[in-house]
Design an enzyme around this catalytic site. Structure first.
Site, PDB file in Angstrom:
ATOM      1  N   GLU A   1     -14.310   3.263   7.392  1.00 49.33           N
ATOM      2  CA  GLU A   1     -12.936   3.840   7.347  1.00 49.33           C
ATOM      3  C   GLU A   1     -12.619   4.804   6.662  1.00 49.33           C
ATOM      4  OE1 GLU A   1      -8.582   1.381   7.429  1.00 49.33           O
ATOM      5  OE2 GLU A   1     -10.029   0.882   5.971  1.00 49.33           O
TER       6      GLU A   1
ATOM      7  N   SER B   1      -6.662  -2.108   1.172  1.00 46.55           N
ATOM      8  CA  SER B   1      -8.130  -1.836   1.286  1.00 46.55           C
ATOM      9  C   SER B   1      -9.087  -3.302   1.048  1.00 46.55           C
ATOM     10  CB  SER B   1      -8.997  -0.817   0.395  1.00 46.55           C
ATOM     11  OG  SER B   1      -8.887  -1.322  -0.892  1.00 46.55           O
TER      12      SER B   1
ATOM     13  N   GLU C   1      -4.113  -8.832   4.467  1.00 47.78           N
ATOM     14  CA  GLU C   1      -3.986  -7.716   5.614  1.00 47.78           C
ATOM     15  C   GLU C   1      -4.758  -6.173   5.142  1.00 47.78           C
ATOM     16  OE1 GLU C   1      -3.884  -5.106   8.026  1.00 47.78           O
ATOM     17  OE2 GLU C   1      -1.892  -4.713   7.228  1.00 47.78           O
TER      18      GLU C   1
ATOM     19  N   CYS D   1      -4.282   1.569   9.338  1.00 44.87           N
ATOM     20  CA  CYS D   1      -5.199   0.724   9.283  1.00 44.87           C
ATOM     21  C   CYS D   1      -5.488   0.198  10.802  1.00 44.87           C
ATOM     22  CB  CYS D   1      -4.987  -0.767   8.729  1.00 44.87           C
ATOM     23  SG  CYS D   1      -3.383  -1.342   9.017  1.00 44.87           S
TER      24      CYS D   1
ATOM     25  N   PRO E   1       0.826  -1.155   0.024  1.00 40.75           N
ATOM     26  CA  PRO E   1      -0.090   0.143  -0.010  1.00 40.75           C
ATOM     27  C   PRO E   1       0.847   1.350   0.041  1.00 40.75           C
ATOM     28  CG  PRO E   1       0.197  -0.753   2.195  1.00 40.75           C
ATOM     29  CD  PRO E   1       0.801  -1.737   1.356  1.00 40.75           C
ATOM     30  N   TRP E   2       0.112   2.322   0.043  1.00 34.83           N
ATOM     31  CA  TRP E   2       0.796   3.593  -0.077  1.00 34.83           C
ATOM     32  C   TRP E   2       1.090   4.047   1.246  1.00 34.83           C
ATOM     33  CZ3 TRP E   2      -2.260   6.875   2.507  1.00 34.83           C
ATOM     34  CH2 TRP E   2      -3.659   6.679   2.424  1.00 34.83           C
TER      35      TRP E   2
ATOM     36  N   LYS F   1       4.384  -5.489  -6.386  1.00 35.64           N
ATOM     37  CA  LYS F   1       4.089  -4.552  -7.014  1.00 35.64           C
ATOM     38  C   LYS F   1       3.948  -3.415  -5.884  1.00 35.64           C
ATOM     39  CE  LYS F   1      -0.035  -2.677  -7.617  1.00 35.64           C
ATOM     40  NZ  LYS F   1       0.007  -1.234  -7.652  1.00 35.64           N
ATOM     41  N   PRO F   2       4.588  -2.207  -5.905  1.00 35.97           N
ATOM     42  CA  PRO F   2       4.106  -1.240  -4.719  1.00 35.97           C
ATOM     43  C   PRO F   2       3.000  -0.342  -5.364  1.00 35.97           C
ATOM     44  CG  PRO F   2       6.141  -0.442  -6.156  1.00 35.97           C
ATOM     45  CD  PRO F   2       5.818  -2.167  -6.763  1.00 35.97           C
ATOM     46  N   SER F   3       2.591   0.490  -4.511  1.00 32.84           N
ATOM     47  CA  SER F   3       1.338   1.253  -4.985  1.00 32.84           C
ATOM     48  C   SER F   3       2.038   2.421  -5.907  1.00 32.84           C
ATOM     49  CB  SER F   3       0.984   2.043  -3.740  1.00 32.84           C
ATOM     50  OG  SER F   3       0.260   3.233  -4.031  1.00 32.84           O
ATOM     51  N   GLU F   4       1.291   2.600  -6.985  1.00 37.00           N
ATOM     52  CA  GLU F   4       1.570   3.534  -8.027  1.00 37.00           C
ATOM     53  C   GLU F   4       1.951   4.846  -7.314  1.00 37.00           C
ATOM     54  OE1 GLU F   4      -2.866   2.436  -9.075  1.00 37.00           O
ATOM     55  OE2 GLU F   4      -0.973   1.693  -8.098  1.00 37.00           O
TER      56      GLU F   4
END
Length: 496
Positions: free
Chosen positions: A399, A246, A267, A301, A168-169, A193-196
């Protein structure tokens, strides 16, 4: 409570630290290579709205090439002894520590984090690799024995193979470390793959450790989730896919992975209740919510974002909380070590948080402090406390993932536990009490993967992190993470 009139401002840096950017390209087979597509994604500094650099908007072909590299490397990596894999993980930790300032500056620039959060992220990443290095060597299985007549059973612990990871970012490098360390410790190769929105620190890590990790063991492909993430989830040569993100993203990954019946590690989101009983140390609880509710701008989170406080002490607690939150310093990276809160991650997320605050106003809830956007460049929002929240209000289960803490009241212990559990999430919660019996009984009745007593958001690498219900399944950290990224094989010998 009445609305606070004082409007905080964003502290700006006199000079913005210049980050050391990673190479351009996809990290496949141990080197940065050109993407098969010329499309790119702008990577922004959310505190200034300036574009830091562009990264490739990867393709299905990029993922396929990364998976092929991981498949080619997996036999040799799996054959290494735990001691050898451990040595490499320790070297990675040393490299991160030696480049701490580089990574902290880059992380802050890509996320808008203040110095304290960026420093904690890098320190935690270092410790994650060091813990996994030790766990790799101490990871054991049940002892051999005769469980059927004339047959000896042995349990082998094996890597699952190639692991696909989507991070995630909100904690780019740290969440990458939470996956890379145990995945490699257990003997797997991987495609990440990281968040863009926040790929830079993960790419920088790849650059720094490229000479230490055998080619193909760690591969990184940047690009949009609907292309790169989806291909990772469905790829027939990926044996397990793990995502931190998410609930919606987790559902898509699980559905896509079902086509090849691969294991999934999820997660996902959270809406952590903070249950404050009438005998709690209210000042300590207010300070705890200030820290854990607004850490990383509430983009967390496990954030202490939903307070349930006993009605007999609600006014006093709210007064203390508003006082604490009104003292939070908001600032851009480089604006001082005492800055507690930075920007939202992006313009789109900034608008989502502000829309949630407008919804709260429309529902007649009280904004006791904050509640507004902050002027100037960057995606900054005031630290906010929402009061007068009735049971079942949307804000109690949605959330928001921003600097917003809601406060609601309860009358009995039973009501507190029931209301705390009335959420689709089950990641984390906390209980605040000085009653010893209650401190033992209440956590057992809360349906959350982590329950703190008289603290919140304290994490140790030796202990597992993960949730129940909509927060997903699987565990990060601890030896349970190595279990999640491995498989057991029963071998039975007939000696009759």
């Amino acid at each position: 409570m009445t609305t606070t009139e004082t409007v905080p401002t964003v502290r700006r840096a006199e000079t913005t630290p210049t980050p050391s950017l990673p190479p351009f390209g996809q990290f496949i087979g141990g080197a940065f290579v050109a993407s098969t597509t010329g499309a790119t994604v702008d990577v922004e500094n959310p505190a200034t709205q300036e574009v830091l650099m562009q990264v490739p908007a990867g393709s299905v072909e990029d993922v396929d090439a990364a998976v092929a590299a991981a498949v080619a490397a997996k036999a040799d990596w799996a054959a290494k002894t735990p001691k050898d894999r451990s040595a490499i993980l320790l070297r990675i930790a040393d490299i991160i520590e030696a480049n701490r300032e580089v990574l902290e500056t880059l992380e802050a620039a890509n996320t808008g984090k203040p110095a304290a959060v960026a420093e904690d992220d890098i320190s935690s990443a270092i410790d994650t690799f060091r813990f996994s290095a030790g766990a790799a060597r101490a990871f054991t299985a049940p002892g051999a024995g005769d469980y059927a007549e004339n047959h000896t059973s042995v349990i082998l612990r094996e890597p699952v193979g190639v692991v696909g990871v989507i991070t995630p970012w909100n904690y780019p490098l740290l969440m990458a470390a939470w996956k890379i360390a145990p995945v490699l410790a257990a003997g797997n190769t991987m495609v990440l793959k990281p968040s863009e929105q926040t790929p830079l620190s993960t790419l920088k890590l790849a650059e720094l450790i490229a000479s230490e990790v055998p080619a193909g063991v760690l591969n990184i492909v940047t690009g949009p989730g609907q292309v790169v993430g989806n291909r990772i989830s469905e790829h027939p040569d990926i044996d397990l896919v793990a995502i931190t993100g998410s609930v919606g993203s987790g559902q898509k990954v699980a559905a896509s992975a079902a086509g090849t019946v691969k294991r999934v590690h999820l997660e996902l989101g959270g809406k952590a209740p903070v249950v404050i009983f009438e005998d709690a140390d209210l000042q300590a609880a207010a300070e705890g919510v200030r820290s854990a509710g607004f850490w990383n701008g509430g983009q967390e989170c496990g954030s202490a974002c939903r307070v349930l406080v006993h009605e007999s002490v609600a006014d006093r607690f709210t007064e203390l909380l508003v006082r604490e939150v009104s003292q939070i310093t908001v600032g851009a990276p480089g604006a001082g070590d005492d800055v507690e809160m930075g920007s939202m991650i992006s313009g789109a997320h900034y608008k989502r948080v502000l829309a949630a605050l407008e919804d709260a106003r429309a529902e007649g809830l009280t904004i006791a402090v904050g509640g507004n956007a902050l002027e100037g460049p960057g995606y900054f929002i005031e630290p906010t406390v929402v009061t007068g929240v009735p049971a079942g209000a949307p804000i109690t289960s949605t959330e928001i993932f921003g600097p917003v803490v809601s406060v609601e009241t309860f009358r009995t212990d039973e009501e507190a536990i029931t209301r705390a559990n009335e959420t689709p999430y089950g990641l984390a919660a906390s209980v605040w009490t000085t009653n010893a019996a209650r401190s033992l009984s209440a956590p057992r009745r809360l349906d959350f993967g982590t329950v703190w007593v008289n603290s919140h958001l304290v994490i140790a690498n030796e202990m597992p992190w993960g949730g129940f219900k909509g927060s997903g399944y699987g565990r990060d950290l601890s030896t349970y993470a190595l279990e999640d990224f491995s498989r057991t094989k029963h071998v039975m010998y007939n000696h009759g």
